[in-house]
Write an enzyme that holds these catalytic residues in place. Structure first.
Site, PDB file in Angstrom:
ATOM      1  N   TYR A  84     -10.882  -3.332   0.024  1.00 56.24           N
ATOM      2  CA  TYR A  84     -11.817  -2.569  -0.310  1.00 56.24           C
ATOM      3  C   TYR A  84     -13.076  -2.480   0.402  1.00 56.24           C
ATOM      4  O   TYR A  84     -14.019  -2.137   0.528  1.00 56.24           O
ATOM      5  CB  TYR A  84     -12.017  -2.738  -1.802  1.00 56.24           C
ATOM      6  CG  TYR A  84     -11.212  -2.170  -2.618  1.00 56.24           C
ATOM      7  CD1 TYR A  84     -11.242  -0.775  -2.934  1.00 56.24           C
ATOM      8  CD2 TYR A  84     -10.440  -2.968  -3.512  1.00 56.24           C
ATOM      9  CE1 TYR A  84     -10.204  -0.074  -3.613  1.00 56.24           C
ATOM     10  CE2 TYR A  84      -9.146  -2.079  -4.255  1.00 56.24           C
ATOM     11  CZ  TYR A  84      -9.252  -0.909  -4.411  1.00 56.24           C
ATOM     12  OH  TYR A  84      -8.418  -0.153  -5.375  1.00 56.24           O
ATOM     13  N   GLU A 131      -0.099   7.131  -2.372  1.00 52.61           N
ATOM     14  CA  GLU A 131       1.361   7.327  -2.038  1.00 52.61           C
ATOM     15  C   GLU A 131       2.051   8.351  -2.965  1.00 52.61           C
ATOM     16  O   GLU A 131       2.268   8.197  -3.973  1.00 52.61           O
ATOM     17  CB  GLU A 131       2.015   6.292  -1.496  1.00 52.61           C
ATOM     18  CG  GLU A 131       1.392   5.580  -0.347  1.00 52.61           C
ATOM     19  CD  GLU A 131       2.099   4.030   0.192  1.00 52.61           C
ATOM     20  OE1 GLU A 131       1.816   3.497   1.236  1.00 52.61           O
ATOM     21  OE2 GLU A 131       2.855   3.942  -0.598  1.00 52.61           O
ATOM     22  N   HIS A 183      -4.194  -2.710 -13.221  1.00 52.63           N
ATOM     23  CA  HIS A 183      -2.742  -2.373 -12.358  1.00 52.63           C
ATOM     24  C   HIS A 183      -1.803  -2.585 -13.555  1.00 52.63           C
ATOM     25  O   HIS A 183      -0.808  -3.027 -13.209  1.00 52.63           O
ATOM     26  CB  HIS A 183      -2.571  -3.268 -11.050  1.00 52.63           C
ATOM     27  CG  HIS A 183      -3.672  -2.861 -10.084  1.00 52.63           C
ATOM     28  ND1 HIS A 183      -3.423  -3.320  -8.773  1.00 52.63           N
ATOM     29  CD2 HIS A 183      -4.746  -2.048  -9.943  1.00 52.63           C
ATOM     30  CE1 HIS A 183      -4.490  -3.004  -8.023  1.00 52.63           C
ATOM     31  NE2 HIS A 183      -5.170  -2.224  -8.781  1.00 52.63           N
ATOM     32  N   GLN A 197      -8.441  -2.203 -17.425  1.00 52.48           N
ATOM     33  CA  GLN A 197      -7.651  -0.982 -17.395  1.00 52.48           C
ATOM     34  C   GLN A 197      -6.466  -1.082 -18.601  1.00 52.48           C
ATOM     35  O   GLN A 197      -5.704  -0.093 -18.685  1.00 52.48           O
ATOM     36  CB  GLN A 197      -6.887  -0.826 -16.151  1.00 52.48           C
ATOM     37  CG  GLN A 197      -7.987  -0.562 -14.970  1.00 52.48           C
ATOM     38  CD  GLN A 197      -7.304  -0.834 -13.567  1.00 52.48           C
ATOM     39  OE1 GLN A 197      -6.067  -0.689 -13.341  1.00 52.48           O
ATOM     40  NE2 GLN A 197      -8.227  -0.803 -12.439  1.00 52.48           N
ATOM     41  N   TYR A 251       9.512  -0.125  -1.599  1.00 54.55           N
ATOM     42  CA  TYR A 251       8.376   0.799  -1.068  1.00 54.55           C
ATOM     43  C   TYR A 251       7.477  -0.026  -0.421  1.00 54.55           C
ATOM     44  O   TYR A 251       6.336   0.790  -0.186  1.00 54.55           O
ATOM     45  CB  TYR A 251       8.106   1.535  -2.223  1.00 54.55           C
ATOM     46  CG  TYR A 251       9.164   2.595  -2.575  1.00 54.55           C
ATOM     47  CD1 TYR A 251       9.121   3.936  -1.981  1.00 54.55           C
ATOM     48  CD2 TYR A 251      10.187   2.211  -3.687  1.00 54.55           C
ATOM     49  CE1 TYR A 251      10.137   4.780  -2.227  1.00 54.55           C
ATOM     50  CE2 TYR A 251      11.378   3.048  -3.652  1.00 54.55           C
ATOM     51  CZ  TYR A 251      11.274   4.429  -2.939  1.00 54.55           C
ATOM     52  OH  TYR A 251      12.304   5.215  -3.347  1.00 54.55           O
TER      53      TYR A 251
END
Length: 476
Positions: free
Chosen positions: A365, A344, A251, A184, A354
């Site tokens: 998953y 979220e 991520h 990513q 958080y």
């Protein structure tokens, strides 16, 4: 098996049929036999749809790619009554079903994506036109504007493109930073300095490797200027301590925004090391706040705390890829990817935790329980969460003039669901959501341009769309 009707009666019927026929599963049967035994009762004998939607009309509400479809069959979609077949069918059998669906599509049973999608769209408050603003890109990730005629677009493989007067310049900007384009990672966000007309600064965020192909990497932020189509005057705004770099390739988070006081905020995802999100000596799983030149503000919440990074503004985040400043209040909002479910929306407060991974509204998953806790003392609740996960990515407050009824509403972009959602807020609550664009590709971000149009950055196809109103359902 991918999209089921919501009615409770159909859910109960489908679940009953599933348990009756699952007992007779055999590894020897053909994919066609498996489909007729398990799938046809809801999706139709010819995949044309019935109790559940068609599998050959090109409409994939829960993800178009083969990996998403595999996961939907294996793990189910519980809130739509879709059973999980992971313990009934082998990976070979699931792949056989996917092959069968693809063969049926190729044989004329349906199109995976319309070559010429409708250009006229309808929303609750506006008719809209959708036109291609820029085509021929390579995995575009973000867009921002230097002025009303000039936009900058990042391409994840590592190139920065210029769009001038609606035309993509043929060559990328020369001399931009080398990025690690793996997983990513790559060249991710771009942001133009609030005082660009005076200082010319442009900010880039990307995955930065220390050395070599498999070396550790982390999100890095730099700024520079563009002159004669070349990147010059580069300065490092943020580089994490090298001992915190990781060899994982996902991520990265990575959005940049500026608040009314010109503080710079950027996000770093947990990099696949979920427990690091709770550790204040690690940069990942955090939202950071800096002066634009990289200095740490003295009033940051963890400045002076032993063992804490002073740049951290909030923590306990999984993978926040959307940041936006409310133009009415100046406060920071974010969206972050959950695991399976539990995307979220947050209102970010200085020093707040958080919760990731201690609390979550998502599952692993494979469908197993992740934490079993959705609340804990000292941890913030989301303003809103999504189950199943649309893969929320970009976030922006609409602040243009073309859609006056949407002013200060949130534009939330979804990769997996391939859509743009419009969120109507009242103070700290989401009062209404509406999908205003669907099925035009994996949406990286949707933002208001200087002309008031909404610009939608998509992957697969790799392009940017421009949305403008054609009518209003009632007077503005």
């Amino acid at each position: 098996m991918l999209i089921w009707l919501n009615q409770l009666g159909w859910r109960l019927l489908a679940t009953s049929v599933f348990f009756m026929v699952a007992l007779s599963a055999t590894a020897q049967e053909t994919a066609q036999q498996t489909y007729q035994r398990l799938c046809a009762v809801c999706h139709g004998e010819q995949m044309q749809g019935g109790m559940a939607s068609s599998l050959v009309d090109g409409q994939w509400e829960f993800g178009r790619s083969r990996s998403y479809r595999f996961r939907n069959i294996a793990d189910g979609i519980s809130d739509r009554g879709m059973p999980a077949y992971r313990h009934v069918l082998s990976e070979e059998q699931i792949n056989g079903l996917l092959d069968l669906i693809e063969q049926r599509t190729e044989a004329g049973g349906g199109a995976t994506r319309s070559a010429e999608p409708e250009t006229q769209l309808s929303t609750f408050e506006y008719g809209m036109a959708a036109e291609v603003f820029v085509d021929g890109l390579s995995t575009p990730w973000a867009i921002d504007w230097i002025d009303a005629e000039t936009a900058l677009v990042t391409e994840r493989p590592g190139t920065l493109r210029v769009v001038r007067g609606g035309e993509l310049q043929p060559e990328p900007v020369k001399g931009t930073p080398q990025v690690l384009h793996q997983g990513q990672g790559g060249l991710l966000d771009v942001a133009v300095d609030p005082n660009y007309s005076e200082n010319g600064w442009i900010y880039l965020a990307y995955s930065h490797a220390l050395e070599g192909e498999r070396s550790p990497a982390m999100t890095r932020v730099v700024r520079g200027r563009i002159r004669d189509h070349a990147w010059i005057d580069e300065q490092v705004v943020y580089e994490a301590p090298h001992e915190t770099y990781l060899t994982t390739r996902h991520h990265y988070g990575t959005r940049i925004v500026f608040d009314p006081e010109s503080y710079l905020y950027f996000s770093i995802g947990d990099r696949g090391r979920m427990n690091d999100a709770q550790q204040l000596d690690r940069p990942n799983g955090k939202i950071h706040r800096l002066h634009r030149d990289g200095r740490v503000p003295e009033d940051n919440p963890f400045v002076g705390r032993e063992g804490a990074l002073g740049s951290i503004y909030s923590y306990g985040h999984r993978n926040p890829q959307g940041l936006a400043i409310n133009p009415e209040t100046g406060r920071l909002w974010s969206v972050e990817h959950g695991p399976r479910g539990g995307d979220e929306l947050h209102l970010i407060r200085a020093g707040a935790n958080y919760g990731w991974p201690v609390i979550s509204y998502g599952l692993n998953y494979d469908g197993s329980v992740l934490t079993g806790r959705t609340q804990a003392e000292g941890m913030e609740q989301p303003i809103f969460y999504w189950n199943p996960s649309p893969a929320l990515c970009g976030l922006d407050f609409y602040r243009g003039e073309l859609f006056p009824r949407w002013r200060h509403r949130l534009l939330a972009s979804a990769l997996r669901f391939e859509e743009v959602q419009l969120l109507n807020l009242f103070e700290e609550r989401v009062m209404h959501t509406e999908v205003i664009l669907k099925g035009r590709g994996r949406v990286r971000e949707a933002v208001a341009g200087p002309d008031g149009a909404i610009y939608v950055v998509t992957n697969q196809p790799d392009r940017i769309l421009r949305l403008t109103p054609t009518s209003a359902t009632f007077g503005d």
